[in-house]
Design an enzyme around this catalytic site. Structure first.
Site: not given
Length: 520
Positions: A275, A350, A384
């Site tokens: 990321e 995300k 993440c």
């Protein structure tokens, strides 16, 4: 379990009004009454929760005959990937104890779960109507065949004098009559073999059953592909990226190409970057605030994406380009790009920005989740923090992903351990592999992103077929390096059907489910 009872054909009573249709949840009282009547010796009706689970799992596979508003016969079925079970199976194994947890929309066989007819309607060809409806379903779904385990209830009367094989041969030659097997043979089914302990509680059949098969002559198999067929292995490469100062975009891309080149030389199918692997570019020019810095970084995304896609094609390797900031309609998003070696580009936003990202960068979350088809299998990507939400992994699992990729960026060890522990949980509960890749090193010249802690790894489910600690492999913490791992997808198939625990098959879909209600 095929338990149909049908006598010789007679003319239908003109007072009846038969309709073949799909079953509905409101039909349960009629179905319960039928089953309690037909199956007095083997436990009676299914509970409502099991009936409801079957309708939820495969609604078009559950059909019935209605006569003037009342269900008087029903047939239940499930689609399975028959190779996963083979001929040596039990009723509970292949039907998921009739909860249909084994249902696979991409399977190749329609498996008969049950058929029953009200005793008052036997001789009116009601069962034949159900079988015709099931054959029509098999043809419409372009499935290879209908398979079923059939009772032989009259065998008990002959067990002292005949083996099950001899009894079946006598019924086939019409020397003996069996209310179920005789009917099934007359409807085009063939006996493939004898099953032992198929339904142990069936005392009339002495626990035996026939494995029956009806071939769909209209089945049209897809042409065998010379390329792009089913893959049972994949080699993945994770890049543990050193955060360092780069004076411009070409310098960063030169370092990225070094890793792509190395992983390509080792014939990896995919390269996973962390990321925000391009975060060092925030130090190229001064920014008055952290918001300015991340928005300045977004200005390089298009150039980097174009080059990463070129590298994917040039080096013949799929690249998951970590994630990069993107500005759309004056809103900031964090996006992971999948650069296929074919040249195609797909993206996963995300969904859950961290409190820091929302507060200091005014970042928005995306609103779509998807599984990606690649030339080595179906995969998912969670950036993440997203992996810490188990619902997302479950939704991707329902789309049959084999590998979940997690590019991450964490500053401290406790932050890293949150990602790691959750990634391991996703691998176990969803019976898939999970690969995580993060960055290491320091960026003292960049505000709010000056330190990182990372250890890239690939996790597996936890069972005997895998490593004892469910870790396929992992890197040395906080050291720039690559991780190359071979994955065996056949182990996932074996686990799903023969594991010490079977999370996918044992999931109580009659009690709970995870449902995506956002944009498709």
């Amino acid at each position: 379990m095929e338990k149909e009872n049908e006598q010789t054909s007679q003319k239908e009573d003109s007072q009846h009004s038969f309709e073949l249709r799909y079953l509905q949840i409101a039909d349960y009282p009629d179905v319960k009454e039928l089953m309690d009547n037909v199956y007095k010796k083997v436990g009676g009706a299914w509970p409502l929760k099991k009936f409801q689970a079957m309708l939820n799992m495969f609604p078009t596979g559950q059909i019935c005959i209605e006569d003037k508003g009342k269900v008087i016969a029903a047939a239940f079925s499930v689609i399975v990937d028959y190779d996963k079970f083979g001929d040596k199976h039990t009723y509970d194994e292949i039907t998921g104890d009739a909860y249909l947890t084994t249902h696979d929309p991409k399977g190749d066989v329609l498996y008969g779960v049950d058929v029953f007819v009200s005793p008052e309607y036997r001789g009116l060809r009601v069962g034949r109507r159900l079988y015709e409806g099931r054959r029509e379903l098999c043809k419409n779904l372009n499935l290879k065949s209908i398979m079923a385990g059939g009772r032989i209830p009259n065998y008990r009367e002959h067990a002292k004098d005949m083996t099950p094989y001899q009894y079946i041969e006598a019924v086939k030659s019409k020397d003996l009559f069996d209310p179920i097997l005789t009917f099934q043979l007359s409807n085009g089914f063939e006996v493939k073999q004898i099953l032992k302990a198929y339904l142990p509680e069936d005392k009339d059949s002495m626990g035996y059953a026939t494995l029956l098969q009806w071939h769909n002559i209209y089945y049209d198999p897809e042409e065998q592909k010379l390329f792009g067929g089913h893959r049972n292995t994949a080699r993945i490469g994770c890049v543990q990226w050193q955060m360092r100062y780069f004076e411009d975009v070409p310098a960063l891309l030169q370092q990225a190409e070094y890793f792509v080149d190395a992983l390509s030389d080792y014939k990896c199918d995919v390269a996973l970057f962390p990321e925000f692997f391009n975060a060092p570019l925030m130090g190229i020019k001064p920014a008055e605030s952290s918001i300015d810095a991340i928005w300045n970084l977004a200005a390089y995304t298009e150039e980097i994406l174009t080059e990463m896609s070129r590298l994917a094609v040039s080096y013949n390797i799929n690249i998951i380009a970590g994630s990069m900031p993107v500005i759309e309609d004056d809103e900031l998003f964090n996006v992971s790009y999948l650069c296929h070696r074919s040249g195609a580009i797909e993206s996963q936003y995300k969904l859950h920005p961290t409190p820091h990202e929302k507060r200091d960068w005014i970042m928005r979350g995306g609103n779509k989740l998807q599984a990606f088809d690649t030339d080595f299998g179906k995969i998912g990507i969670l950036i993440c923090y997203d992996v810490e939400f188990p619902e997302l992994g479950r939704l991707l699992s329902e789309q049959d992903i084999k590998v979940l990729f997690v590019p991450f960026w964490t500053d401290t060890k406790n932050g890293y351990l949150r990602v790691r522990r959750c990634a391991q949980a996703r691998a176990i509960e969803n019976e898939c592999y999970v690969a995580i890749a993060g960055s290491v090193g320091n960026l003292p010249q960049v505000d709010n992103v000056d330190i990182q802690y990372g250890q890239s790894a690939v996790f597996s489910p936890s069972d005997f077929a895998f490593s004892h600690d469910a870790i396929v492999s992992e890197t040395t913490p906080n050291t720039e390096m690559t991780l190359i791992v071979d994955l065996d997808f056949d182990k996932l198939t074996q686990l799903e059907n023969e594991g010490s625990v079977r999370n996918y098959l044992d999931r109580r879909r009659d009690l709970y489910r995870v449902e995506w209600i956002g944009d498709k």
